[in-house]
Scaffold this motif. Structure first.
Motif, short mmCIF file in Angstrom:
data_model
loop_
_atom_site.label_atom_id
_atom_site.label_comp_id
_atom_site.label_asym_id
_atom_site.label_seq_id
_atom_site.Cartn_x
_atom_site.Cartn_y
_atom_site.Cartn_z
N VAL A 1 0.84 -1.18 -0.08
CA VAL A 1 0.00 0.10 -0.12
C VAL A 1 0.96 1.27 -0.08
CG1 VAL A 1 -1.69 1.47 1.24
CG2 VAL A 1 -2.01 -1.29 1.33
N TYR A 2 0.52 2.17 -1.00
CA TYR A 2 1.29 3.42 -0.91
C TYR A 2 0.22 4.53 -0.85
CZ TYR A 2 3.16 7.67 -3.04
OH TYR A 2 3.83 8.87 -3.18
N GLU B 1 10.14 7.59 -3.84
CA GLU B 1 11.63 7.02 -3.88
C GLU B 1 11.70 5.87 -3.27
OE1 GLU B 1 13.96 7.59 -6.27
OE2 GLU B 1 12.17 8.96 -7.09
N GLU B 2 11.16 5.58 -1.92
CA GLU B 2 11.44 4.39 -1.29
C GLU B 2 10.60 3.33 -1.95
OE1 GLU B 2 10.39 4.88 2.86
OE2 GLU B 2 11.90 6.34 3.21
N LEU B 3 9.53 3.45 -2.36
CA LEU B 3 8.55 2.66 -3.13
C LEU B 3 9.39 1.89 -4.25
CD1 LEU B 3 6.22 0.67 -3.80
CD2 LEU B 3 5.34 2.82 -4.79
N LYS B 4 9.83 2.96 -5.14
CA LYS B 4 10.58 2.53 -6.43
C LYS B 4 11.93 1.87 -6.03
CE LYS B 4 13.25 4.91 -10.11
NZ LYS B 4 13.66 6.37 -10.62
N LYS B 5 12.57 2.13 -4.91
CA LYS B 5 13.73 1.50 -4.51
C LYS B 5 13.61 -0.04 -4.26
CE LYS B 5 17.93 1.93 -1.33
NZ LYS B 5 17.73 0.67 -0.61
N LEU C 1 1.59 -5.70 -10.19
CA LEU C 1 0.25 -5.22 -10.51
C LEU C 1 0.25 -3.95 -9.77
CD1 LEU C 1 -2.63 -5.15 -11.73
CD2 LEU C 1 -3.32 -6.44 -9.67
N MET C 2 0.15 -2.83 -10.60
CA MET C 2 0.24 -1.42 -10.05
C MET C 2 -1.12 -0.78 -10.16
SD MET C 2 3.36 -1.32 -8.79
CE MET C 2 3.56 0.67 -8.52
N MET C 3 -1.86 -0.50 -9.04
CA MET C 3 -3.32 -0.02 -9.07
C MET C 3 -3.33 1.40 -8.67
SD MET C 3 -5.16 -3.59 -7.90
CE MET C 3 -4.01 -4.00 -6.70
N SER C 4 -3.95 2.04 -9.35
CA SER C 4 -4.22 3.56 -8.86
C SER C 4 -5.04 4.29 -9.74
CB SER C 4 -2.78 4.14 -8.48
OG SER C 4 -3.02 5.48 -8.19
N SER C 5 -5.56 5.59 -9.33
CA SER C 5 -6.39 6.22 -10.02
C SER C 5 -5.33 7.56 -10.20
CB SER C 5 -7.72 6.83 -9.36
OG SER C 5 -7.63 7.37 -8.16
N GLY C 6 -4.22 7.61 -9.29
CA GLY C 6 -3.15 8.62 -9.35
C GLY C 6 -1.83 8.35 -10.19
N THR C 7 -0.79 8.59 -9.81
CA THR C 7 0.43 8.57 -10.44
C THR C 7 1.56 7.90 -9.56
OG1 THR C 7 1.42 10.57 -9.97
CG2 THR C 7 -0.16 10.20 -12.16
N PHE C 8 1.15 7.29 -8.17
CA PHE C 8 2.21 6.85 -7.38
C PHE C 8 3.38 8.00 -7.20
CE2 PHE C 8 0.53 2.78 -8.73
CZ PHE C 8 0.25 2.26 -7.85
N GLY C 9 2.77 9.12 -7.09
CA GLY C 9 3.51 10.22 -6.88
C GLY C 9 4.60 10.70 -8.03
N GLY C 10 4.14 10.13 -9.38
CA GLY C 10 4.89 10.43 -10.44
C GLY C 10 6.00 9.23 -10.91
N LEU D 1 6.06 4.14 -14.60
CA LEU D 1 5.91 2.89 -14.89
C LEU D 1 6.70 2.15 -15.85
CD1 LEU D 1 2.36 2.37 -13.74
CD2 LEU D 1 4.17 2.18 -12.27
N VAL D 2 6.83 2.83 -17.16
CA VAL D 2 7.62 2.60 -18.29
C VAL D 2 9.05 2.26 -17.93
CG1 VAL D 2 8.47 3.14 -20.71
CG2 VAL D 2 6.24 3.60 -19.80
N GLU D 3 9.85 2.99 -17.11
CA GLU D 3 11.04 2.78 -16.40
C GLU D 3 11.18 1.46 -15.77
OE1 GLU D 3 14.54 4.98 -13.74
OE2 GLU D 3 12.38 5.94 -14.17
N LEU D 4 10.15 1.61 -14.84
CA LEU D 4 10.06 0.32 -13.91
C LEU D 4 9.72 -1.00 -14.53
CD1 LEU D 4 9.75 -0.69 -10.97
CD2 LEU D 4 7.39 -0.22 -11.05
N GLY D 5 8.82 -0.91 -15.71
CA GLY D 5 8.90 -1.96 -16.55
C GLY D 5 10.07 -2.58 -17.31
N LYS D 6 11.06 -1.66 -17.60
CA LYS D 6 12.21 -2.02 -18.16
C LYS D 6 13.04 -2.92 -17.10
CE LYS D 6 12.26 1.72 -21.56
NZ LYS D 6 13.06 2.88 -21.98
#
Length: 458
Positions: free
Chosen positions: A382-383, A418-422, A435-444, A447-452
């Motif tokens: 949960v974020y 940043e902690e979530l991304k790390k 699976l990333m679920m949100s009506s927002g952007t997870f603070g920017g 997800l493309v970078e994360l997907g790589k």
């Protein structure tokens, strides 16, 4: 375009449907202006490209003059908005966007898809099938569909398909949008309490769908999911002058991570998956049958449907890992989406991450509705951003509140992007899905970078 409008001003032009409506009518020759106190992409970029992006953010009463033919008012504005007050002083016609859609659809057959979940996908399937058959139709959809130029289309077509929203029509019109369209064919996909900021009790929320069903006209059609208890209670209310049609999960098979519809003429491979989407397909089929589409035509078209953006949208994949993003944020949506991915890939570890971003999801009085919604995830995350809670004038949720609400002591909680991304970047992803679920952007979070990273073989 009907109504002979020449000049229209949008208050809260940055909304998802509002900005697309502004773009659409501007293309038809109507002079469009607008205001908003915050505009984000993709609305910002689209408005800028069309020359409709306000020079400054904020509200400017001087933009409201008696030369305007109408003002279209979005829900993002408040009832004391200075531009709205100026329009009221000048007695300029003020419309919500559903009012505007109806006024330009009076002579059409109107299909309205309602429900707490699934309505975007059902509407998108119907629109896809009609497009494949070269049928002439208009539409209003809350999500972007790659094959369509925008979220709104108004023309001289005899039919319009509308994704209906139970939320308020505008700051000065507390009727739900679904009542504004005066449907001939209506569908209720399912009902699960949401929008706690407006509907403070579950009964009050359910009542909006009851009103929608009661608004079905004589000789109209009401379609509902028989596997949803509340939709069934409403749908089965006695009305001899309305055709009531039930639907349920479409028969299907899942093999090697791929789904196949079971039909009278054999299996049909499809790109959608999950029990909730099999319900959505059945609902769309029943609507299509009522507007002149045969089952054979429907099944010949459904196989090429890619899905709506942000609805179990595949961001990245390799042979052993997939990253999906989904608009899921309400409790019923989290449960359905998480279950869908786990059941589609049962041999893979599922890491499911939800951002609590809406007023309802961040409200301590509502958060208990999320109990067990991530139970199908092997790793539940949960974020939430405490600053967002404060902006919504809510007390930020504590870790203990969240663990109690979700009924999971081992749930991982992050409040910093940043902690979530790390954390996600450090995981080993073979034989796992994210699976990333949100009506927002997870603070920017990109997800493309994360997907790589997630799909990089390691």
């Amino acid at each position: 375009m009907p109504n002979l409008l020449k000049r229209v001003h949008f208050i809260a032009i940055g909304g998802s449907v509002m900005h697309d409506l502004a773009l659409h009518i501007a293309q038809k020759g109507i002079q469009v202006t607008g205001s908003d106190d915050e505009i984000y992409d993709p609305a910002r970029g689209a408005l800028a490209e069309a020359g409709l992006l306000p020079v400054q953010t904020g509200w400017f009463p001087e933009k409201i003059t008696d030369e305007l033919d109408a003002v279209i008012l979005g829900m993002h504005a408040r009832s004391d908005n200075p531009e709205l007050q100026r329009a009221q002083e000048l007695d300029i016609p003020i419309l919500s966007y559903p009012d505007f859609i109806y006024e330009n659809s009076r002579d059409k057959q109107r299909v309205v898809i309602a429900g707490s979940h699934g309505k975007t996908t059902i509407t998108s399937i119907i629109v896809h099938v009609l497009s494949q058959l070269d049928r002439k139709f208009d539409y209003v959809i809350g999500a972007k569909i790659d094959a369509l130029p925008g979220r709104v289309q108004l023309s001289d077509a005899p039919l319009i398909v509308i994704e209906g929203d139970e939320y308020l029509s505008s700051p000065i019109d507390r009727n739900p949008k679904i009542l504004k369209y005066h449907h001939h064919v209506g569908l209720i996909s399912g009902i699960a309490w949401d929008h706690y900021n407006v509907f403070r009790t579950e009964d009050e929320y359910v009542q909006q769908f009851d009103r929608f069903a009661d608004a079905s006209p004589k000789a109209g059609v009401l379609i509902y999911c028989e596997e949803d208890d509340m939709a069934t209670v409403i749908g089965r209310k006695e009305r001899d002058d309305v055709a009531r049609i039930e639907y349920k999960t479409h028969p299907h098979q899942v093999r090697d991570g791929k789904s196949f519809l079971t039909t009278p003429d054999g299996e049909v491979p499809i790109k959608l998956f999950g029990a909730h989407n099999m319900q959505n397909i059945s609902g769309a089929l029943e609507v299509c049958k009522r507007i002149g589409v045969t089952e054979e035509q429907f099944y010949s078209a459904i196989g090429t449907f890619q899905g709506a953006n942000m609805r179990l949208e595949l961001v990245a994949e390799n042979e052993r890992t997939r990253l999906y993003k989904d608009f899921a944020h309400a409790p019923s949506k989290l449960l359905a989406t998480t279950s869908a991915v786990k059941n589609q890939f049962p041999a893979r570890t599922l890491v499911a991450c939800v951002e609590l971003h809406t007023y309802s999801s961040l409200n301590p009085e509502f958060i208990g509705q999320y109990q067990d919604t991530l139970k199908d995830a092997d790793v539940a995350i949960v974020y939430h951003n405490p600053e967002v809670s404060q902006h919504k004038k809510l007390t930020p949720l504590t870790d203990e509140q969240l663990k109690t609400a979700f009924s999971q002591d081992d749930i991982l909680i992050f409040t910093q992007t940043e902690e979530l991304k790390k954390y996600l970047m450090e995981q080993k992803w073979p034989d796992k899905n994210l699976l990333m679920m949100s009506s927002g952007t997870f603070g920017g979070l990109d997800l493309v970078e994360l997907g790589k990273k997630v799909t990089y073989s390691n």
